[in-house]
Design a protein around this motif. Structure first.
Motif, PDB file in Angstrom:
ATOM      1  N   LYS A  87       0.964  -1.066   0.001  1.00 10.70           N
ATOM      2  CA  LYS A  87       0.083   0.188   0.040  1.00 10.70           C
ATOM      3  C   LYS A  87       0.841   1.352   0.027  1.00 10.70           C
ATOM      4  N   SER A  88       1.907   1.144   0.774  1.00 12.08           N
ATOM      5  CA  SER A  88       2.647   2.485   0.818  1.00 12.08           C
ATOM      6  C   SER A  88       3.480   2.855  -0.463  1.00 12.08           C
ATOM      7  N   PHE A  89       3.745   1.776  -1.173  1.00  9.95           N
ATOM      8  CA  PHE A  89       4.393   1.841  -2.614  1.00  9.95           C
ATOM      9  C   PHE A  89       3.162   2.729  -3.434  1.00  9.95           C
ATOM     10  N   PHE A  90       2.200   2.177  -3.473  1.00 12.63           N
ATOM     11  CA  PHE A  90       0.936   2.617  -4.377  1.00 12.63           C
ATOM     12  C   PHE A  90       0.727   4.168  -3.873  1.00 12.63           C
ATOM     13  N   CYS A  91       0.486   4.399  -2.684  1.00 14.76           N
ATOM     14  CA  CYS A  91       0.066   5.819  -2.375  1.00 14.76           C
ATOM     15  C   CYS A  91       1.461   6.623  -2.351  1.00 14.76           C
ATOM     16  N   LYS A  92       2.638   6.146  -2.404  1.00 12.15           N
ATOM     17  CA  LYS A  92       3.765   6.916  -2.474  1.00 12.15           C
ATOM     18  C   LYS A  92       3.932   7.639  -4.093  1.00 12.15           C
ATOM     19  N   TYR A  93       3.534   6.618  -5.130  1.00 12.66           N
ATOM     20  CA  TYR A  93       3.808   6.915  -6.501  1.00 12.66           C
ATOM     21  C   TYR A  93       2.566   7.246  -7.279  1.00 12.66           C
ATOM     22  N   PHE A  94       1.440   6.459  -7.087  1.00 14.98           N
ATOM     23  CA  PHE A  94       0.204   6.449  -7.666  1.00 14.98           C
ATOM     24  C   PHE A  94      -1.071   6.962  -7.511  1.00 14.98           C
ATOM     25  N   PHE A  95      -1.062   7.354  -6.167  1.00 13.75           N
ATOM     26  CA  PHE A  95      -2.171   7.898  -5.518  1.00 13.75           C
ATOM     27  C   PHE A  95      -2.568   9.083  -6.038  1.00 13.75           C
ATOM     28  N   LEU A  96      -1.964  10.135  -6.031  1.00 17.37           N
ATOM     29  CA  LEU A  96      -2.377  11.399  -6.612  1.00 17.37           C
ATOM     30  C   LEU A  96      -2.437  11.388  -8.105  1.00 17.37           C
ATOM     31  N   PRO A  97      -1.397  10.697  -8.754  1.00 15.64           N
ATOM     32  CA  PRO A  97      -1.611  10.900 -10.420  1.00 15.64           C
ATOM     33  C   PRO A  97      -3.613  10.140 -10.671  1.00 15.64           C
ATOM     34  N   VAL A  98      -3.570   9.088  -9.994  1.00 12.07           N
ATOM     35  CA  VAL A  98      -4.827   8.477 -10.115  1.00 12.07           C
ATOM     36  C   VAL A  98      -6.166   9.651  -9.905  1.00 12.07           C
ATOM     37  N   LEU A  99      -5.928  10.320  -8.824  1.00 13.62           N
ATOM     38  CA  LEU A  99      -6.791  11.508  -8.587  1.00 13.62           C
ATOM     39  C   LEU A  99      -7.094  12.377  -9.538  1.00 13.62           C
ATOM     40  N   GLU A 100      -5.779  12.733 -10.234  1.00 16.87           N
ATOM     41  CA  GLU A 100      -5.896  13.781 -11.296  1.00 16.87           C
ATOM     42  C   GLU A 100      -6.810  13.370 -12.194  1.00 16.87           C
ATOM     43  N   LEU A 101      -7.177  12.171 -12.451  1.00 11.23           N
ATOM     44  CA  LEU A 101      -7.968  11.903 -13.838  1.00 11.23           C
ATOM     45  C   LEU A 101      -9.382  12.187 -13.347  1.00 11.23           C
ATOM     46  N   THR A 102      -9.664  12.682 -12.126  1.00  9.05           N
ATOM     47  CA  THR A 102     -11.038  13.050 -12.058  1.00  9.05           C
ATOM     48  C   THR A 102     -11.399  14.304 -12.783  1.00  9.05           C
ATOM     49  N   HIS A 103     -10.490  15.030 -13.266  1.00  7.89           N
ATOM     50  CA  HIS A 103     -10.680  16.283 -14.104  1.00  7.89           C
ATOM     51  C   HIS A 103     -10.509  15.667 -15.606  1.00  7.89           C
ATOM     52  N   ASP A 104     -10.519  14.507 -15.810  1.00  9.46           N
ATOM     53  CA  ASP A 104     -10.236  14.114 -17.249  1.00  9.46           C
ATOM     54  C   ASP A 104     -11.533  14.626 -17.998  1.00  9.46           C
ATOM     55  N   PRO A 105     -11.241  14.980 -19.309  1.00 13.02           N
ATOM     56  CA  PRO A 105     -12.230  15.598 -20.082  1.00 13.02           C
ATOM     57  C   PRO A 105     -13.246  14.384 -20.896  1.00 13.02           C
ATOM     58  N   VAL A 106     -12.796  13.166 -20.854  1.00 13.00           N
ATOM     59  CA  VAL A 106     -13.573  11.996 -21.331  1.00 13.00           C
ATOM     60  C   VAL A 106     -14.154  11.478 -20.050  1.00 13.00           C
ATOM     61  N   ALA A 107     -15.475  11.202 -20.499  1.00 12.47           N
ATOM     62  CA  ALA A 107     -16.563  10.637 -19.561  1.00 12.47           C
ATOM     63  C   ALA A 107     -16.099   9.314 -19.241  1.00 12.47           C
ATOM     64  N   ASN A 108     -15.535   8.459 -20.231  1.00  9.47           N
ATOM     65  CA  ASN A 108     -15.462   7.087 -19.998  1.00  9.47           C
ATOM     66  C   ASN A 108     -14.412   6.832 -18.878  1.00  9.47           C
ATOM     67  N   VAL A 109     -13.257   7.997 -18.893  1.00 11.82           N
ATOM     68  CA  VAL A 109     -11.983   7.618 -18.005  1.00 11.82           C
ATOM     69  C   VAL A 109     -12.728   7.995 -16.660  1.00 11.82           C
ATOM     70  N   ARG A 110     -13.576   9.094 -16.365  1.00 13.19           N
ATOM     71  CA  ARG A 110     -13.925   9.517 -15.151  1.00 13.19           C
ATOM     72  C   ARG A 110     -14.943   8.374 -14.474  1.00 13.19           C
ATOM     73  N   MET A 111     -15.459   7.666 -15.509  1.00 10.80           N
ATOM     74  CA  MET A 111     -16.388   6.339 -15.045  1.00 10.80           C
ATOM     75  C   MET A 111     -15.458   5.592 -14.559  1.00 10.80           C
ATOM     76  N   LYS A 112     -14.452   4.812 -15.348  1.00  7.85           N
ATOM     77  CA  LYS A 112     -13.723   4.096 -14.819  1.00  7.85           C
ATOM     78  C   LYS A 112     -12.942   4.223 -13.577  1.00  7.85           C
ATOM     79  N   LEU A 113     -12.524   5.601 -13.476  1.00  7.84           N
ATOM     80  CA  LEU A 113     -11.935   6.059 -12.205  1.00  7.84           C
ATOM     81  C   LEU A 113     -12.890   5.625 -11.134  1.00  7.84           C
ATOM     82  N   CYS A 114     -14.189   5.948 -11.168  1.00 10.46           N
ATOM     83  CA  CYS A 114     -15.092   5.988 -10.099  1.00 10.46           C
ATOM     84  C   CYS A 114     -15.399   4.606  -9.512  1.00 10.46           C
ATOM     85  N   TYR A 115     -15.244   3.500 -10.533  1.00 12.17           N
ATOM     86  CA  TYR A 115     -15.296   2.139 -10.374  1.00 12.17           C
ATOM     87  C   TYR A 115     -13.931   1.756  -9.510  1.00 12.17           C
ATOM     88  N   LEU A 116     -12.768   2.336  -9.837  1.00 12.23           N
ATOM     89  CA  LEU A 116     -11.490   2.014  -8.998  1.00 12.23           C
ATOM     90  C   LEU A 116     -11.431   2.789  -7.538  1.00 12.23           C
TER      91      LEU A 116
END
Length: 859
Positions: A599-628
């Motif tokens: 968990k520490s590895f994911f939170c250190k490197y990938f947590f914030l880049p994943v959250l940035e996709l909440t502003h993605d202009p494509v609805a399918n990306v935001r939708m997949k992010l919500c499932y994740l």
């Protein structure tokens, strides 16, 4: 709507006009049967049934006055009627079915056989009721003039015999069977009797079989028709299992010997196959005095007078040789081995002693037969290794193994690829002798061969590298030359083909390579290729397979600089890629990261880049992010990751307030409810998270071991370089002063030993041993749970200061890995400390000073 007609370079010349007219005429011809198939009002009236009728009444009406297709529908629906109302179905519907079957066509007969069998399997009625109501109908239709119908009813009867009581079988089946098996009956009747006799042999005691069934067996074995003799010969195996060893020796074996000399080739073939299947029931005397001479005569005649038995002989040869192994003389052992070698190259070379004029061109049928023989030899190759002993493989069988792996026909090489793993297991420490054939099959021109080999590729490579004496980490790849080029070539050929399933399977199996080859070789030859596949391939399963394998490579990479480079490329080229398809694949990759890493590895490197996709202009990306997002939240630990939890909650609020897409907004609302149910682990001990905590601790411990290994290897290289310089200086002094050189050498050695006996050095040496053992067993079965663990929704990372020691406080890297982020996420850059403390300026400064000091020390 008018049809849209595209006129593209149409030629209305006289020569082409007639072609258009012919095409129109063909269309009218196709349309005519459709018009003719329309029903007239009178036909529709006859096919109409009153809707007020019950299911039973409708079935009776359709069987009485309906058409064939309606009656067939009723028969197919019989199991449903039996489940709903068995009493009325047996009383009213079944008698009607019995009447209709006398004049029914083939389709209704086949449907009835299947329905009767379904009723038996579903146990809708008791077996006594079933035998009273259904058995007579089955027996009446056994001798149908159509062979397919007769066989269908026979299969139903054989299944019914398994469930019937002995008394019913004796009165209803066995007693009438005596008259049905007579020569005066039809051929079809006698063939049916053979199969029933074979089934009944396991239903009664030995004395009843001897008294009632064996006379029928002898009569049918001596029937005038070769079809009956062949059929009965194949049933002798079941008869022998029912009567036991003694009666088999006195009754069955003499019949088999006589049938093996029959004038019909199909009878001889059936006798030979039955002999092979009954080898375990014969003692040594029977094998040496009866079976072995028969087998020898079969082998001798197969090439000279009876090639029809070659295919069967080659298929059973492995079982035959091992079944007769104990009675072979050395000469006979060698003779059968030579016979196998001859079959393995059948059709590939011309026989000696024949001139070109005498040799006839092989017909297509002969060529197919020879291919089948060589394919069977490939199938039996593991059994032949057991026959000659693996120690003698190189001397006795390697040449045949080479020929079969290089056979010109794909089915033969395909069979060798399937059995390659079995061969490797049998050879054990001598497996290194077949590494060239492994490379050959990996580079085979047929993707079918590659697909068959890849099925057990991880196990084969593990045997190749660890099966022999080269089990050390330094000699991993030395035992298989040209392995890496063969693997890369195989992947590229699969990628350029249209068989994407083979490509997907190949990429999945390549996840075993960290256990086979070094980390640098994987980084330079395979890791970047996986990233390219994710970015450029158009097949989703292939992209996901490449993403997971890339994560495995990253998981076991032993250089921090390379890890940071790969992580940066994943975030920049996938997470921040221009194509929304790449950003979707980034989310897939993050799922694999959460599965394989701590968990520490994911939170250190990938947590914030994943959250940035909440502003993605494509609805399918935001939708997949919500499932994740529920899985993302489960990686947090409180209070350590409190700031990340706040970022997550802020993103959810923005989605709820600013989302305009209705589908995404619906999923966001559903995700909010799921997030409320997700349990976040805390740094303190919690019993309910104990198993998940241990699993996450193991992942984090191994990640720290990789860091320690890298640091210790750098120190080792630094010390080796310093000792090399000292040795060079001592060599110069030795040339100048030979007397004092030995003293200086001893003093240097003693000083080196004294400097290496401190507690810190010993501690580092022990860590180096642990790290090296981990690196050599990166994918060992005891670590396999890391790759195979399920992605838990609340996997925690409980660590204690006393349990983890200093290793838990080691940073994953000296240089913190930062990515471009917007808004508040920019202040929450990735921390270089694995404990991931809350961000404040003083901590960042102190951490920065420590990092700079550590970099200076390493320099």
């Amino acid at each position: 709507m008018h049809p849209i007609i595209f006129f593209s370079k149409m030629d209305f010349s006289q020569s082409n006009l007639f072609g258009y007219i012919e095409d129109l005429q063909e269309l009218t011809i196709i349309e005519r049967p459709v018009r003719r198939s329309l029903k007239t009002p009178e036909e529709i009236e006859r096919l109409t049934v009153n809707e007020e009728l019950s299911d039973i009444e409708r079935a009776v009406y359709l069987l009485s006055s309906g058409q064939d297709i309606q009656g067939t529908s009723v028969v197919a629906n019989l199991p449903v009627l039996m489940r709903q109302n068995p009493a009325e179905t047996l009383r009213r519907v079944l008698p009607k079915i019995r009447e209709v079957l006398h004049v029914a066509g083939v389709e209704m007969q086949l449907t009835a056989a299947v329905s009767f069998l379904t009723v038996l399997q579903e146990e809708s009625v008791s077996i006594h009721t079933y035998s009273h109501s259904f058995l007579h109908i089955i027996l009446q239709n056994l001798e149908h003039r159509d062979a397919g119908v007769s066989n269908a009813w026979l299969e139903t009867l054989l299944a019914v015999i398994e469930a019937l009581p002995k008394e019913t079988i004796r009165h209803e089946i066995l007693n009438p069977l005596v008259s049905k098996a007579q020569l005066s009956q039809t051929l079809q009747s006698r063939l049916v009797s053979c199969k029933i006799v074979g089934k009944l042999a396991n239903k009664f005691e030995a004395h009843i079989i001897k008294r009632d069934i064996l006379p029928l067996v002898k009569s049918l074995c001596q029937d005038v028709e070769y079809e009956v003799r062949t059929c009965m010969c194949r049933q002798l195996e079941h008869v022998a299992q029912g009567i036991g060893t003694e009666l088999t020796k006195t009754v069955v074996l003499p019949e088999l010997v006589e049938l093996a000399r029959d004038e019909g080739s199909s009878v001889r073939l059936a006798a030979f196959e039955t002999l092979v299947n009954l080898l375990d029931m014969f003692d040594a005397d029977d094998r040496s005095q009866t079976v072995l001479p028969l087998v020898k005569s079969f082998c001798e005649k197969s090439f000279k007078t009876d090639e029809s038995i070659l295919v069967s002989l080659s298929f059973h040869l492995g079982k035959l040789c091992n079944g007769l192994y104990g009675i072979f003389t050395p000469e006979q052992h060698l003779r059968f081995l030579e016979f196998y070698k001859k079959l393995s190259t059948l059709g590939l070379q011309q026989e000696n002693g024949h001139s070109d004029n005498q040799l006839q061109l092989q017909t297509l049928e002969q060529e197919k037969k020879y291919i089948s023989v060589r394919k069977n030899c490939a199938y039996n190759f593991p059994a032949m290794i057991v026959f000659v002993d693996p120690k003698n493989f190189h001397l006795d069988l390697y040449s045949i193994f080479f020929c079969l792996c290089h056979d010109p026909e794909v089915p033969v090489r395909y069979t060798m690829a399937i059995s390659f793993y079995e061969v490797a297991k049998l050879l054990n420490s001598g497996v290194y002798t077949i590494h060239k054939e492994l490379i050959t099959l990996l580079q085979d021109e047929s993707l079918e061969v590659l697909d068959a080999l890849v099925g057990h590729l991880p196990e084969i490579l593990e045997l190749m590298t660890n099966g022999g004496e080269n089990s050390g980490s330094e000699g991993k790849i030395l035992s298989i030359p040209d392995l890496i080029p063969a693997l890369t070539t195989a992947e590229q050929r699969a990628a350029t083909s249209l068989k994407w399933r083979t490509h997907e399977k190949l990429l999945q199996k390549y996840a075993c390579l960290p256990h086979i080859i070094s980390s640098d070789q994987i980084y330079y030859r395979f890791l970047h290729r996986m990233l390219t596949i994710i970015l450029t391939n158009n097949v989703l399963p292939v992209q996901k397979a490449a993403a997971r394998t890339l994560c495995v490579y990253l998981r076991y990479n032993r250089k921090q600089e390379q890890r940071h480079e790969v992580i940066q490329k994943l975030i920049e080229q996938l997470g921040q890629g221009k194509s929304y398809w790449n950003r979707l694949r980034f989310l897939d990759t993050c799922e694999f990261i959460m599965e394989l890493f701590s968990k520490s590895f994911f939170c250190k490197y990938f947590f914030l880049p994943v959250l940035e996709l909440t502003h993605d202009p494509v609805a399918n990306v935001r939708m997949k992010l919500c499932y994740l997002l529920p899985k993302v939240k489960s990686t947090l630990k409180i209070p350590t990751d409190k700031h990340l939890l706040q970022q997550l909650e802020l993103c959810i609020r923005k989605l709820l307030c600013q989302e305009k897409d209705k589908d995404v907004l619906t999923i966001v609302k559903r995700t909010v409810l799921e997030l409320d149910r997700v349990d976040i682990s805390v740094d303190a001990f919690q019993k309910r998270f104990y198993e998940n905590d241990l699993l996450d601790q193991e992942k984090e411990r191994q990640e720290h071991l990789l860091l320690e290994l890298e640091q210790l290897e750098k120190e080792k290289q630094h010390n080796e370089g310093r000792s090399t310089n000292i040795n060079d200086k001592m060599f110069e002094k030795k040339r100048r002063d030979s007397k004092t050189s030995s003293v200086l050498t001893k003093s240097i050695t003693l000083s080196g030993n004294s400097s290496g006996t401190t507690g810190g050095k010993e501690d580092k040496k022990s860590k180096l041993v642990r790290s090296q053992s981990f690196s050599t067993q990166a994918l060992h079965p005891k670590y396999s749970n890391i790759d195979k663990c399920p992605n838990k929704s609340s996997a925690t990372g409980y660590t204690s200061a006393s349990g983890m020691g200093k290793s838990c406080m080691l940073s994953f890297g000296d240089d913190s890995f930062r990515t471009h982020s917007t808004g508040n996420s920019g202040n929450a850059a990735f921390s270089s400390s694995s404990s991931r403390n809350l961000f404040n300026p003083s901590d960042q400064k102190s951490n920065g000073n420590k990092e700079s000091q550590s970099r200076k020390m390493s320099m």
